[in-house]
Design a protein around this motif. Sequence first.
Motif, PDB file in Angstrom:
ATOM      1  N   MET A   1       1.010  -1.113   0.051  1.00 19.09           N
ATOM      2  CA  MET A   1      -0.010  -0.019   0.135  1.00 19.09           C
ATOM      3  C   MET A   1       0.894   1.193  -0.023  1.00 19.09           C
ATOM      4  SD  MET A   1      -2.389   1.468   2.862  1.00 19.09           S
ATOM      5  CE  MET A   1      -3.982   0.855   3.150  1.00 19.09           C
ATOM      6  N   ASP A  94     -11.574   3.556   1.719  1.00 21.46           N
ATOM      7  CA  ASP A  94     -11.250   2.162   1.783  1.00 21.46           C
ATOM      8  C   ASP A  94      -9.678   1.870   2.118  1.00 21.46           C
ATOM      9  OD1 ASP A  94     -13.683   0.998   0.728  1.00 21.46           O
ATOM     10  OD2 ASP A  94     -13.084   0.957  -1.502  1.00 21.46           O
ATOM     11  N   GLU A  95      -8.950   2.722   1.916  1.00 20.19           N
ATOM     12  CA  GLU A  95      -7.563   2.630   2.260  1.00 20.19           C
ATOM     13  C   GLU A  95      -7.416   2.749   3.812  1.00 20.19           C
ATOM     14  OE1 GLU A  95      -5.081   4.463  -1.515  1.00 20.19           O
ATOM     15  OE2 GLU A  95      -6.303   5.673  -0.195  1.00 20.19           O
ATOM     16  N   GLN A  97      -9.476   2.059   6.041  1.00 25.76           N
ATOM     17  CA  GLN A  97      -9.899   0.611   6.708  1.00 25.76           C
ATOM     18  C   GLN A  97      -8.879  -0.333   6.899  1.00 25.76           C
ATOM     19  OE1 GLN A  97     -12.984  -0.014   8.056  1.00 25.76           O
ATOM     20  NE2 GLN A  97     -14.131   1.895   7.102  1.00 25.76           N
ATOM     21  N   GLN A  98      -7.874  -0.364   6.016  1.00 25.83           N
ATOM     22  CA  GLN A  98      -6.776  -0.947   5.929  1.00 25.83           C
ATOM     23  C   GLN A  98      -5.450  -0.831   6.945  1.00 25.83           C
ATOM     24  OE1 GLN A  98      -5.859  -1.833   1.921  1.00 25.83           O
ATOM     25  NE2 GLN A  98      -8.160  -1.924   1.456  1.00 25.83           N
ATOM     26  N   VAL A  99      -5.737   0.446   7.680  1.00 27.67           N
ATOM     27  CA  VAL A  99      -4.562   1.128   8.234  1.00 27.67           C
ATOM     28  C   VAL A  99      -4.295   0.010   9.563  1.00 27.67           C
ATOM     29  CG1 VAL A  99      -3.677   2.823   9.786  1.00 27.67           C
ATOM     30  CG2 VAL A  99      -4.787   3.374   7.651  1.00 27.67           C
ATOM     31  N   ASP A 100      -3.090  -0.463   9.756  1.00 31.27           N
ATOM     32  CA  ASP A 100      -2.595  -1.321  10.641  1.00 31.27           C
ATOM     33  C   ASP A 100      -2.261  -0.386  11.787  1.00 31.27           C
ATOM     34  OD1 ASP A 100      -1.515  -2.778  12.570  1.00 31.27           O
ATOM     35  OD2 ASP A 100      -1.063  -4.402  11.110  1.00 31.27           O
ATOM     36  N   ASP A 103       1.097  -1.850  13.834  1.00 37.99           N
ATOM     37  CA  ASP A 103       2.048  -1.958  12.855  1.00 37.99           C
ATOM     38  C   ASP A 103       2.885  -0.566  12.408  1.00 37.99           C
ATOM     39  OD1 ASP A 103       3.799  -3.338  10.788  1.00 37.99           O
ATOM     40  OD2 ASP A 103       2.736  -2.171   9.480  1.00 37.99           O
ATOM     41  N   TRP A 104       1.871   0.399  12.302  1.00 36.56           N
ATOM     42  CA  TRP A 104       2.502   1.724  11.908  1.00 36.56           C
ATOM     43  C   TRP A 104       3.342   2.174  13.031  1.00 36.56           C
ATOM     44  CZ3 TRP A 104       4.207   5.138   9.209  1.00 36.56           C
ATOM     45  CH2 TRP A 104       4.121   6.600   9.333  1.00 36.56           C
ATOM     46  N   PHE A 130     -13.106   5.969  11.034  1.00 38.41           N
ATOM     47  CA  PHE A 130     -13.970   5.114  10.225  1.00 38.41           C
ATOM     48  C   PHE A 130     -15.382   5.544  10.204  1.00 38.41           C
ATOM     49  CE2 PHE A 130     -11.059   1.381  11.489  1.00 38.41           C
ATOM     50  CZ  PHE A 130     -10.121   1.733  10.681  1.00 38.41           C
TER      51      PHE A 130
END
Length: 134
Positions: A1, A94-95, A97-100, A103-104, A130
Motif C-alpha cells: 500500500m 477504503d484505504e 480501513q486497511q490501516v494497521d 504496525d505503524w 471510520f
Amino acid sequence: MNLPADAVAALQIFQDASGWEQRARLLMQWGERLPPLSDEDKCEANLVHGCESQVWLVGRLHDGHWQFSASSDARLIRGLVALLLARVNGLSADELQQVDLPDWFNQLGLSRQLSPSRSNGLNAVLQRMFELTE
C-alpha cells in the motif's frame, strides 16, 4: 500500500533517530506542528470518546480523499495523533480501513510508548475516523 508523503517522511525521521530520547523529542515536535483547531471545532460533537485525554477530531472529504484535523490537551497524545494523521491523511475510505495502527507505531519505533490506555485512545481516534467516513 502506498504511504502518504507525510508518513514516508515520518518513517524516515523516526527510523533515523538514535535511541528513545531522540524519538520522544521528535514526538513532541510532531505534536507542536499540528495546526490548532478553531474553538468551534473543539466542541462536544468532535470529542473522541474512549480517550483518557481530550482529543478532538474533524474530518473532511476532498475529491474522495479524507483530510483529518485533530487536537489534544496532552502533549504526548498530540504527537501520537499527529503521526496517526500523517499516516491517514489523503487516504480514501477504503484505504483507511486497511490501516494497521500497531504496525505503524511499531515501524516508527514507538510501540514501547503505547501503554494500553494510549493504545486504546489511538484506536478510539481511528474508530472515530471510520465512523466519519461511513
